[in-house]
Structure formats: structure tokens, C-alpha cells
Design an enzyme around this catalytic site. Sequence first.
Site, short mmCIF file in Angstrom:
data_model
loop_
_atom_site.label_atom_id
_atom_site.label_comp_id
_atom_site.label_asym_id
_atom_site.label_seq_id
_atom_site.Cartn_x
_atom_site.Cartn_y
_atom_site.Cartn_z
N LYS A 299 19.97 82.60 -13.91
CA LYS A 299 21.44 82.55 -13.92
C LYS A 299 21.99 81.16 -13.63
O LYS A 299 23.05 80.79 -14.11
CB LYS A 299 22.01 83.56 -12.92
CG LYS A 299 21.87 84.99 -13.43
CD LYS A 299 22.88 85.91 -12.81
CE LYS A 299 22.92 87.25 -13.52
NZ LYS A 299 21.66 88.01 -13.37
N GLU B 127 33.43 87.26 -12.13
CA GLU B 127 33.18 88.65 -11.76
C GLU B 127 31.74 88.76 -11.29
O GLU B 127 30.90 87.94 -11.68
CB GLU B 127 33.39 89.57 -12.98
CG GLU B 127 32.18 89.71 -13.92
CD GLU B 127 31.72 88.41 -14.59
OE1 GLU B 127 32.55 87.48 -14.72
OE2 GLU B 127 30.54 88.33 -14.98
N SER C 156 12.49 86.46 -15.46
CA SER C 156 13.88 85.97 -15.33
C SER C 156 14.26 85.66 -13.89
O SER C 156 15.17 84.87 -13.64
CB SER C 156 14.86 86.97 -15.93
OG SER C 156 14.67 88.26 -15.37
#
Length: 399
Positions: free
Chosen positions: A91, A113, A380
Site C-alpha cells: 500500500k 477512507e 502483498s
Amino acid sequence: MRDMAVERVGYFGEFGGQFVPSELKPALDHLAEFFLVTKDDPDFQEELQYYLREYVGRPSPLYYAKRMSEELGGAQIYLKREDLNHTGSHKINNVIGQVLLAKRMGVKRVIAETGAGQHGVATATVCAMFGMDCTIYMGEEDTQRQALNVFRMELLGAQVIAVTRGGRTLKDAVDAALEDLIANYENTYYMLGSAVGPYPYPDIVREFQSVIGREARTQIQEKIGRMPDYLIACVGGGSNAIGLFAPFYDDQSVQFLGVEPGGSGEQIGQHAAPLCFGEPAVLHGFRCYTVLDENGEPAETSSVAAGLDYPGVGPEHSFYHASGRAKYVAVSDQEALDAFGLLSRKEGIIPALESAHAVAQVLKLAPTLSPEQTIIVNISGRGDKDAAQVYELLRKIKS
Ligand SMILES: *Cc1c(COP(=O)(O)O)cnc(C)c1O
């Protein structure tokens, strides 16, 4: 939302677009234009590369999983180690890129968000690093379930606003963030966390996550002197998967396999797998495969991995699915938990529960392939964040 405005820009086949209130269009148009002129600017690229190297710790290794490859007795398995990035997942690649865009736009306030809190923590991290004012919208229900991530964001200097409307989860947080943007777009940047949302967000997120695939493409050629046979990644909104896949798009021999959360079953409410079990619909300002309930509304979804628990999916994956460029499969919560344990024991790498879905598919596929074939699987994120949850689950099963 009111005043639907539809435009044929930013489509992937019939997917994507910009289904937003007309008040939001100026902000999105400005962002789209700014992104297009900035992304290849040499000064911007130099700054981006600097932070990816010095702050995130890139390039991330492409690691040969020798013990797992031997155990499965088929294909050679390589792990793309996004778990080793600063803050523990892919991320950060996206938020570094977007915060640099915001900085160049002359904006000092960032909003985002967050559902489980991962994207909120990543956003708060880069805002701290750049001295930006940071507001995170989070459903009240989620703030209670993920209290530790709320604390992390606050520790990083962000203000977390608990959204009390609707079901008090991610969807309501997105609505609240969009309203903030409509009111404040002249001084506010909305940082979206996955390859979803109205144009230009899917393009922006794909661009900044493609560092994963670009590195992997170079690394695998250095290691084995040719292209891999399969790329495998988990798919929530789809950002880590599109980041791995997109740079290999024209390499026709490379097969893409996206892994959705099959949850506890195929009934509505038991999974979060729109490409496997959903149909095209408009959700959060763009058209994509969506898990719908019997009234045609976005359904309640569920997954052991909070980061995959979303009823929609990125428009580019929707297009890859419809065109056949990629295949999408679902693996169950239990299969993901088994893979979580296996990668930990065999390689000394505790994966995020999201990433464990991709590993679970490797466990199924690799034994059916030959030792001359190669799989790259994207890890990930790291699983430290999930250790307490898995501990509780295993304790319940035992008792
Ligand atoms: C958020 C998250 C995901 C899911 O998001 P995508 O946009 O589908 O990549 C997957 N893995 C980890 C570790 C995450 O934090």
C-alpha cells in the site's frame, strides 16, 4: 448520489468511467489532467524514485522459495516480497506516489477512507513524513473492530473521524470522504487506496503499483533468463494484482491468475468474490463486477482477510476477466489459513491473510506443473497484523 454525470473517458472496455455527482467532476478532471502531465516529468520521477528507494526500501526482493517449491514438487516458485516494504505491505507504493502528486498540486490537506485501517495507516504515514494535514474517514463499526489501527493513525498525527451513518463500515466512510472532497476540493487531496473508484483513480493507482511488476519482470529475467509462466496475486480492490500484472500485459505467454476471497461459501454474504460470483453494476462511482444481493444492491460480503472484504473490484480486472486476459478463482478462508501456516513453516515468512489467498492458489497449481515452469506470487504484505486474529481462530477450533 445526485446528478449522475457519465463520460466515456477512463473506460476499460465497458468498465470504469466516472459515475459521480456533477459537483465532483471539476476535482476529478483537474486531478486527471495534473496526473497526465506530471507522471512522466523527470523531476517528479526522480523524487518518486528517491522515496521508493530511501523510505520504502525498494526494490523488494524476488525470492526463490526453495523449500516450498521442493515440497510441492512441481513449478519453481518465486515470492515478490512486498511484505518487506516500510509499513509492511504494497500500500505504501501508492500513497507515496499520490502524496507527491498532492504536494505538487500545492495542497496541504489529505483525506482518505479506510476499512480495516491498512490504507489509513499508510496514508497517515506519508502525511507525517511530508507534514501534511491528514483526516481519515472510518466507519464507526470498523473503528471498534480495528482499535489498534485507529491508535496507529493517531500516533502518526492523523485525525480519525468515525462515520456513524448507514452500516457504519467502509461504504459509509467512502461516502463521507467524497462529501468532504466536494466541499473542499480546492485545498484537499482525496487519496484512494486501491485500483477502484471513478476515473482517474484506477489509472493513478495502477501507475504507482506497477513498480511491483516492473521490478519482477527485470528480476525474473536476471534469475532464470526468461519470462515466468504464471503471475498470482490476491484481489481485493485489485491494486497489488494490477501492479504485478500490468507490466506483463503484452507478454502473451505469461498467464495472470487473480485470487478472490471465497470466504466460507458461495452464498451471498459468505464471500467477497465479485469476479467469480458477481455481475456488472455501478459501485462507488465506477462500473465493475459487483457482488449483488437479491434486490440488486451491493451485498454484504465476508472474508477472513479484512483487506479483501469489498463487494466490488477494479475496472481493469473486470475488463481482464471479461476479455479473458486474466483468470480469477476463489479460495476459501480455510485454504488461506492453511497457506498462512505453510508459508510460515516452510519459508520462515508469515504472510498477510490477504497474501495467503494467493499462496493457497499456488499450493493448488504448482503440483500440476513441471519443474521447468515458474510461478511468481505476490506476497502483498506481512502477517504480523493478523497473528492475534489467527491465534483466536485456531483456539476456537481447538476448543
Ligand atoms: C489492502 C491489502 C490487500 C488488498 O488490496 P488490493 O488493492 O486488492 O491489493 C492485499 N494485501 C494486503 C497486505 C493489503 O493490505
